[in-house]
Scaffold this motif. Structure first.
Motif, PDB file in Angstrom:
ATOM      1  N   ILE A  25       1.148  -0.935  -0.273  1.00  0.00           N
ATOM      2  CA  ILE A  25      -0.280   0.247  -0.229  1.00  0.00           C
ATOM      3  C   ILE A  25       0.681   1.177   0.060  1.00  0.00           C
ATOM      4  O   ILE A  25       0.571   2.661  -0.149  1.00  0.00           O
ATOM      5  N   ARG A  29       1.545   4.198  -2.477  1.00  0.00           N
ATOM      6  CA  ARG A  29       0.923   5.560  -2.330  1.00  0.00           C
ATOM      7  C   ARG A  29       1.632   6.776  -3.695  1.00  0.00           C
ATOM      8  O   ARG A  29       1.832   7.276  -3.332  1.00  0.00           O
ATOM      9  N   VAL A  85      -8.852  -2.557   2.181  1.00  0.00           N
ATOM     10  CA  VAL A  85      -7.710  -2.385   0.671  1.00  0.00           C
ATOM     11  C   VAL A  85      -8.415  -2.932  -1.058  1.00  0.00           C
ATOM     12  O   VAL A  85      -7.891  -2.022  -1.615  1.00  0.00           O
ATOM     13  N   ASN A 116      -8.475   7.242  -0.964  1.00  0.00           N
ATOM     14  CA  ASN A 116      -7.068   5.899  -0.567  1.00  0.00           C
ATOM     15  C   ASN A 116      -6.750   6.278   0.496  1.00  0.00           C
ATOM     16  O   ASN A 116      -6.391   5.870   1.357  1.00  0.00           O
ATOM     17  N   TRP A 120      -6.098   5.033   4.116  1.00  0.00           N
ATOM     18  CA  TRP A 120      -4.365   5.322   4.525  1.00  0.00           C
ATOM     19  C   TRP A 120      -5.167   5.677   6.290  1.00  0.00           C
ATOM     20  O   TRP A 120      -4.217   5.164   7.296  1.00  0.00           O
ATOM     21  N   ASP A 123      -4.927   3.171   8.706  1.00  0.00           N
ATOM     22  CA  ASP A 123      -3.310   2.569   9.111  1.00  0.00           C
ATOM     23  C   ASP A 123      -2.986   2.232  10.428  1.00  0.00           C
ATOM     24  O   ASP A 123      -2.355   1.376  11.434  1.00  0.00           O
ATOM     25  N   TYR A 182      -3.015  -2.966  -5.366  1.00  0.00           N
ATOM     26  CA  TYR A 182      -3.518  -3.292  -4.218  1.00  0.00           C
ATOM     27  C   TYR A 182      -4.000  -4.558  -4.846  1.00  0.00           C
ATOM     28  O   TYR A 182      -4.585  -5.111  -3.372  1.00  0.00           O
TER      29      TYR A 182
END
Length: 398
Positions: A25, A29, A85, A116, A120, A123, A182
């Motif tokens: 991931i 990014r 995800v 997206n 994040w 996380d 992904y």
């Protein structure tokens, strides 16, 4: 014979699966950040809009981080990670289709960045809490060093992949790669064995959020980490959005050169994280955290004022080393200082502090359109050093 530091946690399969998901991931990014930054600047010639693309990836942290932290205590974190995800994979696929059919607009890229970013912001309260559960409290620092090291490794390869792929296959190639990566992360999530559900006392979400905020305010260590995190994300981190602009306008680099330049930060960060994983002891956690932030801001100013690509790249390497100290210790210090039943909530509060970063991106983008990207970056880094000095009383307990 004693085991090496890395062998001590290699017998935790779920950690390595979660580590792999984070690596994928994070790489996507950085691939997208560089590629989208270059494309947006080529189409609009606005440094402000380039900064806004990165800002939109951070905005959900400030908006939803504390709520997701409280929610993560009630839900199966493994399933929550799967949904997150899958959402990011679907977003990249839709943008790729729009681009292939010639209907892609700048606002589509902005919306995809925001979606997206929503992924994040889970996380810390989801994936990193799962890491802590997989390895145990005593190995959390080592686990975070390896996790941050993976993130930093993505900063080495991601920008190069993004710049090179953009030059060779265009934005479509970047978007297709993002979708495939992904998909690989999604497959890894499915192999996580433990459910990592955490039983909590029943109670309104807002009340549980209030409890987390109260602890964050009363604990000197947590409060100090949060204050430094806010300063870093307002005055330091936003400079990454200016790397494509400075690389193109001040250093006269093409897409490949911009990608290579952005990689320098990741090289330093990876090396720094490796050193921390091998030799950092608990008594140095706080010093590594604060010292990393100060080092980062000083070298941001150096990078901004450099006129040579070599000097700029060297400055970014040192910036990465400082960032490794900050990034490794940020979640570790909060995790270790928080009661087990409140870790997701406190890490959710940390996520909100990270999410304040859009203010810095907005400020930097606005200033860059008025005095130039390199001048704006230098001024912002200097203001960050002043902010650290002004708040010393509140973070000295770290």
């Amino acid at each position: 014979m004693s085991k090496s530091p890395f062998r001590r946690i290699i017998d935790a399969p779920d950690f390595w699966r979660l580590w792999w998901v984070g690596l994928i991931i994070a790489t996507v990014r950085w691939v997208e950040t560089v590629a989208v930054g270059v494309v947006v600047y080529q189409r609009t010639e606005s440094a402000f809009l380039v900064a806004m693309m990165t800002m939109l990836r951070l905005l959900p942290m400030g908006l939803f981080g504390v709520f997701l932290g409280a929610l993560a205590e009630r839900l199966d974190r493994g399933r929550m990670l799967f949904v997150v995800v899958a959402l990011m994979a679907g977003t990249s696929a839709i943008v790729a289709i729009l681009n292939a059919t010639g209907r892609l607009e700048i606002w589509h890229l902005a919306f995809a960045s925001f979606v997206n970013g929503c992924g994040w912001c889970t996380d810390n309260p989801v994936r990193r809490v799962m890491i802590g559960e997989a390895v145990g409290r005593e190995k959390m620092s080592l686990a975070m060093s390896l996790d941050v090291g993976a993130s930093n490794a993505s900063r080495m390869v991601g920008p190069v992949i993004g710049g090179t792929l953009l030059a060779g296959a265009g934005l479509q190639g970047v978007l297709l790669l993002s979708t495939l990566m992904y998909g690989a992360a999604l497959a890894a999530v499915l192999t996580i064995r433990a459910h990592h559900a955490h039983a909590v006392q029943a109670g309104p979400v807002l009340a549980r959020i209030a409890e987390g905020l109260a602890l964050a305010r009363s604990d000197k260590r947590i409060r100090g980490v949060l204050i430094v995190t806010i300063i870093y994300n307002v005055f330091a981190w936003p400079f990454t959005s200016m790397i494509p602009v400075i690389g193109r306008d001040r250093l006269h680099l093409g897409p490949e050169g911009v990608g290579l330049l952005a990689t320098m930060d990741g090289i330093g960060a990876f090396a720094g994280a490796l050193v921390l994983a091998l030799w950092l002891t608990p008594r140095w956690y706080g010093r590594a955290f604060v010292g990393g932030v100060l080092c980062y801001m000083v070298t941001v100013v150096t990078f901004a004022l450099s006129q040579s690509p070599a000097l700029a790249g060297a400055a970014l390497i040192v910036t990465g080393i400082g960032g490794a100290g900050f990034g490794t210790m940020q979640a570790t210090l909060v995790y270790l200082a928080s009661p087990p039943d409140m870790r997701s909530r406190i890490l959710g509060v940390l996520t909100v502090c990270i999410g304040i970063g859009p203010l810095g991106f907005f400020w930097l983008g606005w200033l860059a359109d008025r005095i130039g990207s390199h001048n704006a970056t230098a001024v912002t880094g200097a203001l960050g050093l002043l902010a650290m000095a002004a708040t010393w009383h509140w973070w000295k307990e770290i």
